[in-house]
Design a protein around this motif. Structure first.
Motif, PDB file in Angstrom:
ATOM      1  N   UNK A 184      75.537 -58.347 -42.632  1.00  0.00           N
ATOM      2  CA  UNK A 184      75.790 -58.172 -41.624  1.00  0.00           C
ATOM      3  C   UNK A 184      76.965 -57.623 -40.722  1.00  0.00           C
ATOM      4  N   UNK A 185      78.040 -58.590 -41.079  1.00  0.00           N
ATOM      5  CA  UNK A 185      79.384 -58.295 -40.695  1.00  0.00           C
ATOM      6  C   UNK A 185      80.045 -57.144 -40.445  1.00  0.00           C
ATOM      7  N   UNK A 186      79.729 -57.119 -42.346  1.00  0.00           N
ATOM      8  CA  UNK A 186      80.350 -55.911 -43.021  1.00  0.00           C
ATOM      9  C   UNK A 186      79.813 -54.566 -42.665  1.00  0.00           C
ATOM     10  N   UNK A 187      78.777 -54.761 -41.884  1.00  0.00           N
ATOM     11  CA  UNK A 187      78.140 -53.192 -41.290  1.00  0.00           C
ATOM     12  C   UNK A 187      78.274 -53.323 -40.335  1.00  0.00           C
ATOM     13  N   UNK A 188      78.482 -54.774 -39.576  1.00  0.00           N
ATOM     14  CA  UNK A 188      78.857 -54.495 -37.566  1.00  0.00           C
ATOM     15  C   UNK A 188      80.365 -53.717 -37.175  1.00  0.00           C
ATOM     16  N   UNK A 189      81.008 -54.692 -38.775  1.00  0.00           N
ATOM     17  CA  UNK A 189      82.017 -53.534 -38.769  1.00  0.00           C
ATOM     18  C   UNK A 189      82.284 -52.079 -38.435  1.00  0.00           C
ATOM     19  N   UNK A 190      81.338 -51.674 -39.628  1.00  0.00           N
ATOM     20  CA  UNK A 190      81.406 -50.250 -39.976  1.00  0.00           C
ATOM     21  C   UNK A 190      80.969 -49.736 -38.429  1.00  0.00           C
ATOM     22  N   UNK A 191      79.549 -49.681 -38.086  1.00  0.00           N
ATOM     23  CA  UNK A 191      79.429 -49.131 -37.153  1.00  0.00           C
ATOM     24  C   UNK A 191      79.815 -49.043 -35.822  1.00  0.00           C
ATOM     25  N   UNK A 192      80.871 -49.586 -35.823  1.00  0.00           N
ATOM     26  CA  UNK A 192      81.967 -50.400 -34.721  1.00  0.00           C
ATOM     27  C   UNK A 192      82.786 -48.768 -34.824  1.00  0.00           C
ATOM     28  N   UNK A 193      83.550 -48.960 -35.798  1.00  0.00           N
ATOM     29  CA  UNK A 193      84.732 -47.699 -36.080  1.00  0.00           C
ATOM     30  C   UNK A 193      83.772 -46.262 -36.166  1.00  0.00           C
ATOM     31  N   UNK A 194      82.755 -46.224 -36.241  1.00  0.00           N
ATOM     32  CA  UNK A 194      81.420 -45.225 -35.867  1.00  0.00           C
ATOM     33  C   UNK A 194      81.898 -44.491 -34.482  1.00  0.00           C
ATOM     34  N   UNK A 195      81.296 -45.914 -33.785  1.00  0.00           N
ATOM     35  CA  UNK A 195      81.232 -45.837 -32.646  1.00  0.00           C
ATOM     36  C   UNK A 195      82.673 -45.497 -31.924  1.00  0.00           C
ATOM     37  N   UNK A 196      83.824 -46.155 -32.412  1.00  0.00           N
ATOM     38  CA  UNK A 196      85.151 -45.992 -31.758  1.00  0.00           C
ATOM     39  C   UNK A 196      85.513 -44.360 -32.184  1.00  0.00           C
ATOM     40  N   UNK A 197      85.037 -43.548 -33.030  1.00  0.00           N
ATOM     41  CA  UNK A 197      85.917 -42.375 -33.593  1.00  0.00           C
ATOM     42  C   UNK A 197      85.042 -41.112 -33.326  1.00  0.00           C
ATOM     43  N   UNK A 198      84.108 -41.760 -32.240  1.00  0.00           N
ATOM     44  CA  UNK A 198      82.589 -40.778 -31.699  1.00  0.00           C
ATOM     45  C   UNK A 198      82.755 -41.149 -30.120  1.00  0.00           C
ATOM     46  N   UNK A 199      83.466 -42.158 -29.927  1.00  0.00           N
ATOM     47  CA  UNK A 199      84.179 -42.165 -28.104  1.00  0.00           C
ATOM     48  C   UNK A 199      85.854 -41.446 -28.358  1.00  0.00           C
ATOM     49  N   UNK A 200      86.315 -41.816 -29.562  1.00  0.00           N
ATOM     50  CA  UNK A 200      87.588 -40.586 -29.120  1.00  0.00           C
ATOM     51  C   UNK A 200      87.401 -39.501 -28.852  1.00  0.00           C
ATOM     52  N   UNK A 201      86.248 -39.083 -29.874  1.00  0.00           N
ATOM     53  CA  UNK A 201      86.550 -37.643 -29.942  1.00  0.00           C
ATOM     54  C   UNK A 201      85.018 -37.040 -28.508  1.00  0.00           C
ATOM     55  N   UNK A 202      85.428 -37.925 -27.392  1.00  0.00           N
ATOM     56  CA  UNK A 202      84.842 -37.412 -26.403  1.00  0.00           C
ATOM     57  C   UNK A 202      85.905 -37.792 -24.803  1.00  0.00           C
TER      58      UNK A 202
END
Length: 257
Positions: free
Chosen positions: A54-72
């Motif tokens: 779960x820890x690794x999964x959370x980090x991956x989702x967080x980075x995806x979220x960060x890139x989505x925020x950055x693109x906006x």
């Protein structure tokens, strides 16, 4: 579960704000699924889930979220640091991190019977700190950066420890076969599930860190220095005495008449 905000650091320079995101450890993706056998910045962790792990999964989702925020938005630039397993002496000598727990097992006897052959990428925490700084203040920095100094193996960590500390601690001297790891691993460590063992034990870890070396000028200290400094900090702070393990005292021989 982590969110993007949990792992963001902002570096402000004359050119504006650079957001540095510490993302998923590269080795968190299962080794058997490594495309072409080499981890690069183009590879994302697609094998983790809520139960693996779960820890690794959370980090991956967080980075995806960060890139989505950055693109906006266009107020700041995003750069992500993707470290392998982080080792080395830290600010807190009694950490609860996974790398601290791994190193502690080398010294307290839990791995004396044998250590699994499992590939690891390793980065010294001091080199990782430098990577964050350079990512924040290098104008050309962009995108993702694999950050690690060594393609290594869990079993290899015992070699410099035995060389430096000799018989003072019950370091492992042999490797444990995969079938035996599958039997005892889940009982000894909740992270070592049968799925984790099946997909990672007995497989090498290999990554390409050339992008960070080229763009950020990163250099990495020797693995032996990282391992010994990390373990020495634990010795100095009596970590093994607290767990009931102490360095063996040298025997003195006296003669009687």
């Amino acid at each position: 579960m982590n969110t993007a905000a949990d792992d963001l650091a902002c570096y402000v320079s004359r050119d504006g704000c650079e957001l540095i995101f510490a993302s998923d450890r590269a080795e968190s993706a299962d080794l058997e699924n490594t495309p072409n056998g080499v981890f690069t910045e183009e590879i994302w962790n697609t094998s983790s889930s809520l139960d693996h792990p779960a820890y690794s999964y959370s980090k991956t989702l967080a980075e995806h979220e960060a890139w989505e925020i950055s693109a906006k938005q266009d107020r700041w630039d995003l750069v992500t640091i993707n470290p392998a397993l982080v080792m080395g002496p830290g600010i807190n000598p009694h950490s609860t991190s996974e790398s601290f727990n791994v190193m502690k097992q080398f010294g307290d006897g839990r791995l004396k019977a044998g250590v699994p052959r499992m590939g690891l990428g390793i980065v010294d925490v001091r080199d990782l700190a430098e990577a964050h700084y350079r990512a924040g203040f290098t104008p050309a920095a962009s995108g993702r950066y694999m950050t690690f100094g060594h393609n290594s193996d869990l079993a290899d960590l015992a070699i410099p420890l035995r060389r430096k500390f000799g018989g003072q601690f019950p370091f492992p001297t042999r490797t444990m076969p995969k079938w035996l790891v599958g039997l005892v691993g889940p009982m000894a460590n909740k992270v070592m599930t049968r799925k984790m063992i099946s997909r990672n034990v007995g497989l090498p870890w290999k990554g390409d860190n050339s992008r960070g070396v080229r763009d950020l000028g990163l250099t990495y200290r020797p693995l032996e220095e990282t391992v010994i400094d990390f373990f020495q900090q634990m010795v100095d702070n009596k970590v093994f005495e607290a767990s009931g393990r102490q360095p063996s005292a040298r025997k003195s021989v006296s003669s009687t008449t």
